[in-house]
Enzyme design. Structure first.
Site, mmCIF file in Angstrom:
data_model
loop_
_atom_site.group_PDB
_atom_site.id
_atom_site.type_symbol
_atom_site.label_atom_id
_atom_site.label_comp_id
_atom_site.label_asym_id
_atom_site.label_seq_id
_atom_site.Cartn_x
_atom_site.Cartn_y
_atom_site.Cartn_z
ATOM 1 N N THR A 151 0.796 -1.474 0.036
ATOM 2 C CA THR A 151 -0.303 -0.020 0.152
ATOM 3 C C THR A 151 0.958 1.463 0.333
ATOM 4 O OG1 THR A 151 -2.049 -1.489 1.144
ATOM 5 C CG2 THR A 151 -1.603 1.205 1.136
ATOM 6 N N ARG B 258 7.785 -2.771 2.775
ATOM 7 C CA ARG B 258 7.863 -2.689 4.412
ATOM 8 C C ARG B 258 8.477 -4.184 4.742
ATOM 9 N NH1 ARG B 258 3.214 1.026 6.805
ATOM 10 N NH2 ARG B 258 3.484 2.460 5.635
ATOM 11 N N SER C 195 6.142 4.257 8.311
ATOM 12 C CA SER C 195 5.172 4.908 9.100
ATOM 13 C C SER C 195 4.851 4.816 10.609
ATOM 14 C CB SER C 195 4.154 4.064 8.165
ATOM 15 O OG SER C 195 2.116 4.996 8.552
ATOM 16 N N HIS C 196 3.367 3.687 10.842
ATOM 17 C CA HIS C 196 3.480 3.854 11.610
ATOM 18 C C HIS C 196 3.830 2.225 13.386
ATOM 19 C CE1 HIS C 196 0.476 2.345 9.128
ATOM 20 N NE2 HIS C 196 0.069 1.456 9.645
ATOM 21 N N LYS D 259 10.238 3.796 0.370
ATOM 22 C CA LYS D 259 9.361 4.139 -0.181
ATOM 23 C C LYS D 259 9.568 5.579 -1.280
ATOM 24 C CE LYS D 259 5.897 7.352 0.854
ATOM 25 N NZ LYS D 259 4.493 7.922 1.695
ATOM 26 N N ASP E 167 2.036 9.548 13.811
ATOM 27 C CA ASP E 167 2.818 8.710 13.246
ATOM 28 C C ASP E 167 4.183 8.322 13.767
ATOM 29 O OD1 ASP E 167 2.709 9.888 11.394
ATOM 30 O OD2 ASP E 167 1.642 7.340 10.212
ATOM 31 N N ASP F 265 6.087 8.610 11.376
ATOM 32 C CA ASP F 265 6.651 9.280 9.882
ATOM 33 C C ASP F 265 5.920 10.458 9.817
ATOM 34 O OD1 ASP F 265 4.171 7.899 9.429
ATOM 35 O OD2 ASP F 265 5.593 8.167 6.529
ATOM 36 N N ASP G 155 2.780 11.544 8.520
ATOM 37 C CA ASP G 155 1.803 11.300 7.891
ATOM 38 C C ASP G 155 0.246 11.449 8.234
ATOM 39 O OD1 ASP G 155 1.691 9.314 7.698
ATOM 40 O OD2 ASP G 155 2.261 8.473 5.844
ATOM 41 N N ARG G 156 0.325 10.766 9.450
ATOM 42 C CA ARG G 156 -0.744 10.315 10.630
ATOM 43 C C ARG G 156 -1.014 10.745 11.794
ATOM 44 N NH1 ARG G 156 -2.524 4.053 10.167
ATOM 45 N NH2 ARG G 156 -1.733 3.547 7.953
ATOM 46 N N THR H 66 -8.204 2.470 -1.047
ATOM 47 C CA THR H 66 -7.039 2.791 -0.075
ATOM 48 C C THR H 66 -5.271 2.973 -0.244
ATOM 49 O OG1 THR H 66 -8.741 1.493 2.202
ATOM 50 C CG2 THR H 66 -5.599 1.342 2.593
ATOM 51 N N GLU I 126 -8.623 9.892 5.103
ATOM 52 C CA GLU I 126 -8.339 7.953 5.245
ATOM 53 C C GLU I 126 -9.276 7.721 6.519
ATOM 54 O OE1 GLU I 126 -6.531 5.271 2.987
ATOM 55 O OE2 GLU I 126 -4.612 6.421 3.409
ATOM 56 N N GLU I 127 -9.405 6.332 6.801
ATOM 57 C CA GLU I 127 -10.382 6.751 8.359
ATOM 58 C C GLU I 127 -9.144 6.133 9.362
ATOM 59 O OE1 GLU I 127 -9.498 2.821 9.347
ATOM 60 O OE2 GLU I 127 -8.761 2.801 6.886
ATOM 61 N N SER I 128 -7.899 5.143 8.288
ATOM 62 C CA SER I 128 -6.941 4.698 9.408
ATOM 63 C C SER I 128 -6.131 6.085 9.257
ATOM 64 C CB SER I 128 -6.078 4.931 8.240
ATOM 65 O OG SER I 128 -5.754 4.658 6.385
ATOM 66 N N LYS J 232 -0.630 12.441 3.433
ATOM 67 C CA LYS J 232 -1.880 13.293 4.161
ATOM 68 C C LYS J 232 -0.422 14.342 5.483
ATOM 69 C CE LYS J 232 -1.227 8.201 6.127
ATOM 70 N NZ LYS J 232 -1.767 7.234 5.016
ATOM 71 N N ARG K 242 -8.953 -6.732 8.235
ATOM 72 C CA ARG K 242 -9.734 -4.984 8.382
ATOM 73 C C ARG K 242 -10.756 -5.782 8.360
ATOM 74 N NH1 ARG K 242 -5.150 -2.681 9.263
ATOM 75 N NH2 ARG K 242 -3.588 -1.879 8.374
HETATM 76 C C1 G1P Z 1 -3.231 1.486 6.316
HETATM 77 C C2 G1P Z 1 -4.373 1.808 5.669
HETATM 78 C C3 G1P Z 1 -4.330 3.083 4.811
HETATM 79 C C4 G1P Z 1 -3.177 3.610 4.479
HETATM 80 C C5 G1P Z 1 -1.503 2.855 5.065
HETATM 81 C C6 G1P Z 1 -0.133 3.973 4.707
HETATM 82 O O1 G1P Z 1 -3.056 0.802 5.070
HETATM 83 O O2 G1P Z 1 -5.166 1.889 6.142
HETATM 84 O O3 G1P Z 1 -5.140 3.859 4.456
HETATM 85 O O4 G1P Z 1 -3.281 4.421 2.640
HETATM 86 O O5 G1P Z 1 -1.846 2.425 6.092
HETATM 87 O O6 G1P Z 1 -0.670 4.932 5.960
HETATM 88 P P1 G1P Z 1 -3.796 -1.240 4.812
HETATM 89 O O7 G1P Z 1 -1.977 -1.844 6.049
HETATM 90 O O8 G1P Z 1 -4.771 -1.286 5.412
HETATM 91 O O9 G1P Z 1 -2.914 -1.293 3.161
HETATM 92 ZN ZN ZN Z 2 3.207 7.007 8.478
#
Ligand code: G1P
Ligand code: ZN
Length: 542
Positions: free
Chosen positions: A17, A21, A112-113, A125, A276, A278, A280-281, A343, A362-364, A375, A495
């Site tokens: 996504t 990673r 990321s997170h 990335k 988070d 990096d 972005d969240r 997503t 995004e909901e995340s 983001k 999910r």
């Molecule tokens: C997750 C989140 C998605 C976000 C991505 C990167 O991806 O659900 O919204 O863009 O991290 O931060 P997923 O693990 O669901 O593929």
């Molecule tokens: Zn992030």
């Protein structure tokens, strides 16, 4: 001198996504990072002599991989590399730097997170020249190159000093080490009414901002404490650490529990937020009032015109498919288009570039706008603060007013983590197999209206993305969505996204768990989650 090193492919270098990673130990295998970086460079066309932006969230392995990237960029013909001082660049700041420097692209080193440290996660990335994540045609090309790679090019040279701001050379490539914070902070100051926010803080409005020992610390200290005058200590966990101080830098109710508890205490500050790994969240929690990311997107869109950078209004709103429909109602009222994308932030870039959308989410816990192509957590916090400074109401009052106007989308995401990949695939295959038979059938959630596997046609280039999540839609507008995570590094994560809409005159103050209970039961009935995964409850609810 440039060395050409023989190598053999790794079979697991398909970007997910959000880039590649893996566990740090995977990246530490000889040639592993080099293979991927070369696969990125081999997928590019016309980068000779151009600029590459390089930086990361400071996690374990960041510095080592930056040295590899710089030596390989020099050997692969880049003309200039811009590096964040100390190897630090938040994801949104990297996006901004790519855009303003006219760079060909950038490599952002982050998972990321996900947690950091020798036993945790690392990631790479690639972002393209608009500052956004590489679109699928680029990531597909990277994946294809990674499967056949037989050599990579690297400069034999000493490590570059990435701690002192200034310019140097590496072979034929110029290197500029830049302040990672200043330009980004200036951008924020250009979008928001800093004097109004500063005045509100000076008047006693209190904040708690948790950087979770990750990359946003220096950004948050500069912006909130120095430029906006919040007292020292407003930024918590403000020093980026390679292992994030053992925090899991995911700003949700599980991992930002300390912030949540503080915001629910009798003497809570007026406004709390977390970022988070990096940057972005974001997580937004008002005094005694948690705001779901989907609701945050809707409130920000409804009120964005109160900030100078958005005073002209929004061109459109984009949200990922599993994100709740709260923003749809705002778009409808504003008379602007609403785009529903798969997503991942990479799908928003084309809409932003085409001027079709201004705000995305995004909901995340991701929200952002056309100011960059990622983001942006700090941006979301500042837009909230700008709105609060103008409306002079509490977060709780703003939410109550929003629901009374638009209705409320009760929403939760249930994650089943660390499940066996084959079991997860089997669940999805079984569910897909019965989609045709579901419409018209009743279950605990109501009567199924339609069921499908979400496919997206990008309105700007007509590219098609299939199998982006299974949707079960109910007669009353409720939804259950099933998809597998594309960012995990171990096993699979299922999910399940659950949403129920209640109109403005309905019950707006239910506990989320109560409001969603029938749909949660329906998710079990339809997908037999327990049977496939062996788990009778989710590992994380957000
Ligand atoms: C997750 C989140 C998605 C976000 C991505 C990167 O991806 O659900 O919204 O863009 O991290 O931060 P997923 O693990 O669901 O593929
Ligand atoms: Zn992030």
């Amino acid at each position: 001198m440039i060395s050409t090193v023989s190598t053999t492919p790794f079979s697991d270098q398909q970007p997910g996504t959000s880039g590649l990673r893996k566990k740090v130990r995977v990246f530490q295998q000889p040639h592993y990072a080099e293979n991927f970086v070369q696969s990125v460079f081999d997928s590019l066309d016309g980068h000779a002599g151009q600029t590459l932006v390089v930086g990361g969230d400071g996690r374990y392995l960041n510095r080592e991989v930056i040295q590899i990237v710089l030596k390989m960029a020099a050997a692969n013909g880049f003309g200039r590399a811009l590096v964040g001082q100390g190897g630090i660049l938040s994801t949104p700041a990297a996006s901004h730097l790519i855009r303003t420097s006219g760079a060909f692209g950038g490599l952002i080193l982050s998972a990321s997170h996900n947690p950091g440290g020798p036993d945790e996660d690392f990631g790479i990335k690639y972002n393209v020249g608009n500052g956004g994540p590489a679109p699928e045609k680029v990531t597909d090309a990277i994946a294809a190159h990674a499967l056949v790679i037989d050599r990579y090019k690297i400069l034999d040279a000493r490590d570059v000093d990435i701690d002192a701001i200034g310019t140097s050379r590496l072979g034929d490539m110029a290197i500029e080490v830049v302040d990672p914070v200043a330009a980004y902070a200036d951008l924020m100051e250009s979008l928001f009414d800093f004097p109004a926010i500063r005045a509100q803080i000076a008047g006693g409005f209190t904040l708690a901002l948790d950087s979770m020992s990750a990359v946003t610390g220096p950004y948050a200290v500069e912006i909130f404490e120095r430029r906006l005058g919040a007292p020292a200590g407003t930024v918590l966990n403000g020093t980026p650490l390679p292992d994030f101080g053992h925090h899991h830098p995911d700003p949700n109710l599980v991992h930002a529990r300390a912030l949540h508890d503080r915001m629910m205490a009798p003497d809570a500050p007026d406004f709390g937020a977390a970022s988070d790994g990096d940057g972005d969240r974001n997580l937004i929690i008002g005094r005694h009032c948690y705001v779901t990311p989907s609701d945050s997107l809707a409130v920000l869109a409804a009120n964005a015109h109160l900030a100078p950078g958005y005073a002209a209004g929004l061109k459109g709103i984009a949200r990922s498919m599993p994100t709740s429909g709260a923003a749809d109602r705002v778009a409808e009222k504003l008379g602007i288009p609403l785009y529903e994308t798969p997503t991942g932030w990479k799908f928003f870039g084309n809409l932003l570039d085409a001027g079709m959308a201004t705000i995305c989410g995004e909901e995340s816990a991701g929200t952002g706008s056309d100011h960059v192509r990622e983001k942006d957590g700090i941006w979301a916090v500042l837009l909230w603060l700008n709105i609060l400074a103008v409306r002079k109401q509490s977060v709780a009052a703003i939410m109550a007013d929003h629901w009374a106007t638009y209705g409320r989308n009760y929403y939760a995401r249930h994650d089943y983590e660390g499940i066996d990949k084959d079991c997860a695939d089997a669940l999805m295959v079984a569910l897909r197999g019965k989609l045709g038979a579901l419409p018209g059938t009743p279950n605990s959630g109501g009567t199924v209206k339609s069921a499908d596997d979400f496919a997206y046609v990008d309105p700007t280039d007509q590219s098609v993305s299939r199998q982006q999540g299974i949707r079960i839609l109910f007669d009353d507008g409720s939804r259950i969505i099933f998809r597998l995570s594309g960012t995990g590094t171990q096993g699979a994560t299922l999910r399940v996204y659950i949403e129920r809409y209640v109109g403005p005159k309905g019950e707006l103050a239910l506990a989320t768990g109560d409001a969603l209970a029938p749909l949660i039961a329906a998710a079990q009935e339809v997908a037999d989650i327990a049977g496939h995964t062996g788990m009778d409850r989710p590992s994380v609810i957000t």
